[in-house]
Scaffold this active site. Structure first.
Site, PDB file in Angstrom:
ATOM      1  N   GLU A 176       0.823  -1.222   0.000  1.00 58.80           N
ATOM      2  CA  GLU A 176       0.000   0.000   0.000  1.00 58.80           C
ATOM      3  C   GLU A 176       0.852   1.264   0.000  1.00 58.80           C
ATOM      4  OE1 GLU A 176      -2.813  -0.586   3.251  1.00 58.80           O
ATOM      5  OE2 GLU A 176      -4.103  -1.753   1.938  1.00 58.80           O
ATOM      6  N   GLU A 377      -5.712  -8.133  -1.379  1.00 58.33           N
ATOM      7  CA  GLU A 377      -6.397  -8.005  -0.089  1.00 58.33           C
ATOM      8  C   GLU A 377      -7.843  -7.644  -0.351  1.00 58.33           C
ATOM      9  OE1 GLU A 377      -4.828  -5.527   3.043  1.00 58.33           O
ATOM     10  OE2 GLU A 377      -2.762  -6.004   2.467  1.00 58.33           O
TER      11      GLU A 377
HETATM   12  C1  BG6 Z   1      -4.674  -3.069   4.648  1.00 61.09           C
HETATM   13  C2  BG6 Z   1      -3.332  -3.468   5.185  1.00 61.09           C
HETATM   14  O1  BG6 Z   1      -4.757  -1.691   4.622  1.00 61.09           O
HETATM   15  O2  BG6 Z   1      -5.808  -3.399   5.355  1.00 61.09           O
HETATM   16  C3  BG6 Z   1      -3.360  -4.569   6.219  1.00 61.09           C
HETATM   17  O3  BG6 Z   1      -2.450  -3.797   4.155  1.00 61.09           O
HETATM   18  C4  BG6 Z   1      -4.549  -4.366   7.126  1.00 61.09           C
HETATM   19  O4  BG6 Z   1      -2.135  -4.561   6.906  1.00 61.09           O
HETATM   20  C5  BG6 Z   1      -5.810  -4.466   6.283  1.00 61.09           C
HETATM   21  O5  BG6 Z   1      -4.597  -5.248   8.201  1.00 61.09           O
HETATM   22  C6  BG6 Z   1      -7.097  -4.382   7.070  1.00 61.09           C
HETATM   23  O6  BG6 Z   1      -7.090  -3.255   7.887  1.00 61.09           O
HETATM   24  P1  BG6 Z   1      -7.369  -3.359   9.438  1.00 61.09           P
HETATM   25  O7  BG6 Z   1      -7.121  -2.001   9.940  1.00 61.09           O
HETATM   26  O8  BG6 Z   1      -8.785  -3.798   9.571  1.00 61.09           O
HETATM   27  O9  BG6 Z   1      -6.422  -4.367   9.966  1.00 61.09           O
END
Ligand code: BG6
Length: 479
Positions: A176, A377
């Site tokens: 990211e 993701e």
């Molecule tokens: C992404 C990141 O932004 O979102 C992860 O690459 C992160 O590291 C994921 O865990 C989900 O976000 P969160 O804040 O719910 O853990």
């Protein structure tokens, strides 16, 4: 017949600082995430600069993947994973980031993890830096705001390419990277800690430093791509963008221009640099109007051109709306929130759920870049409950994922070249934004709670068998 390619990369994703634990084992140094305390849904976590004796730090044990990796990878294999996206902790390899020689014990740990994946026919997909640079680099250089970090990162990346040559085909340089365009990315992504900053989610922001830091990351990424290709011509190296797809809240041309502007700065800027090898035209005006002067050295422009990525990956959880009106209801989101979209529902953390936005995004990206894409993701952070019979009925998660896969299918039918899909937190892990365990994403439940308690045992959720079927049928059966 499935619309997904025969060798479509189905799998899951995690990051070292959110799952490994073992924060000071086998020579590991302190990373940025190791000085972040636990937070909660309402309370922001803190950055403490030193490790305080009576403070709880979620990364220190996390879900202890460090000692459970065999068991966890076996569960991924049982689901049929073709790929496993994980990151390497920079501080296991170079504890302060500044050593001349790597820490052999750190490399050996990843030898074991990679070999375990390969023994199950799972391709490792490795993020070289995922929100966890050595904290010593924050203390010495204020993180990526200093150019010194470039050489240190490139040495680290070359060490990995050389060690894992022939075993690891897929790499990502920075997780990211475009979170550095947003204040939340100061510490998380750039290791920048400005005077007066202790609250993780509300950091003192000096945009000049952030954009300078981003430039250093671009150069470092491009040098790593070039080196990676030289060391192992068969490997593929990608960028990774947090996709904050932003719609105009209304058809008022002011809102349309506002949304276009946000998409340019937040989403397209970094992708353009990493895919096309040059700064996009619209950044000139943005820098001028924000009094930002990015120092570039002679040769940087050539480096960027020579280090373009092979494929484009992104995270996609939600979408936002933009408006110039000051009176609209707001909602939160990944890295940043926006105006509330009246047509969408949101997760318990206020992230607006928008599966069709994924199809829209895939088309936008493929139209812009024309290189293979991968969703690395996606997922629903939710509260899970263990029923009396010990099961976890996470139908809400299945529903979220199913709807997103349906839209990926549409996008592939539209003609998008999609390589794979790795839902986030395929096993429960620590939340990046809040430090909670209660915000769970996994197909596998881990008995670990926000106060640090729990015996770390693993159990399959209902979504485990569902996802297994999805992979088995190459995305055909989503019921
Ligand atoms: C992404 C990141 O932004 O979102 C992860 O690459 C992160 O590291 C994921 O865990 C989900 O976000 P969160 O804040 O719910 O853990």
């Amino acid at each position: 017949m499935s619309v997904f390619k025969e060798n479509f990369l189905w799998g899951g994703a995690v990051a070292a600082n959110q799952c490994e634990g073992a924060w000071n084992e086998a020579g590991k140094g302190i990373s940025a995430s190791d000085v972040c305390t636990g937070g909660s849904h309402k309370r922001s976590k803190r950055i403490t600069r030193t490790i305080e004796p009576d403070t709880f730090y979620p990364s220190h044990e996390a879900i202890d993947f460090y000692h459970h990796y065999k068991e966890d990878i076996a569960l991924f294999a049982e689901m049929g994973f073709k790929v496993f996206r994980f990151s390497i902790a920079w501080t296991r390899i170079f504890p302060t980031g500044m050593e001349n020689e790597p820490n052999e014990a750190g490399l050996e740990f990843y030898d074991r993890v990679i070999d375990e994946c390969l023994s199950h026919n799972i391709e490792p997909l490795i993020t070289i830096s995922h929100y966890e640079m050595p904290f010593a680099l924050t203390e010495k250089y204020n993180g990526w705001s200093s150019r010194e970090c470039i050489d240190l990162y490139v040495r680290y990346a070359k060490t990995l390419f050389t060690r894992y040559k022939g075993k690891v085909k897929y790499w990502l340089t920075f997780n990211e990277i475009n979170s550095g365009t947003m204040p939340m990315g100061n510490f998380l992504s750039l290791g920048i800690l400005n005077e007066g900053t202790t609250e993780f989610n509300n950091q003192v922001d000096i945009p000049q430093l952030r954009f300078q830091g981003l430039h250093h990351q671009f150069v470092a990424s491009a040098l790593a791509v070039k080196a990676g290709h030289e060391i192992d011509p068969d490997c593929k190296i990608g960028c990774m963008i947090v996709q904050i797809t932003t719609y105009p809240l209304t058809c008022n041309p002011d809102d349309i221009l506002e949304a276009q502007h946000q998409n340019q700065i937040l989403n397209q800027f970094c992708g353009d640099v990493q895919v096309r090898g040059e700064y996009p035209y619209f950044m000139k005006r943005y820098f001028k109007e924000h009094n930002i002067e990015v120092a570039m050295e002679p040769g940087d422009a050539d480096i960027l051109k020579e280090g373009c990525v092979d494929y484009y990956t992104f995270s996609y959880y939600m979408s936002n709306c933009a408006t110039t009106s000051k009176n609209e209801a707001q909602t939160s989101g990944n890295i940043m929130g926006g105006a509330k979209n009246p047509y969408l529902e949101a997760s318990d953390w206020g992230w607006q759920i928008d599966p069709k936005g994924l199809r829209y995004t895939l088309n936008e990206l493929y139209g812009r870049y024309r290189i293979p894409l991968m969703v690395v993701e996606n997922g629903l952070g939710a509260y899970d409950k263990i029923e009396e019979d010990g099961t976890i009925q996470d139908d809400y998660r299945i529903d979220y994922l199913r709807k997103h896969i349906e839209q990926m299918r549409e996008a592939v039918e539209d003609g998008v070249d999609l390589m794979g899909y790795t839902p986030w937190g395929c096993i429960d892990l620590v939340s990046a934004s809040t430090g909670e365990m209660a915000k769970r994403y996994g197909f596998i439940y881990v008995e670990k709670y926000d106060d640090g308690s729990g015996d770390l045992s693993r159990r399959k959720k209902k979504s485990f068998d569902w996802y297994k079927k999805v992979i088995e049928t190459n995305g055909e059966v989503l019921a």
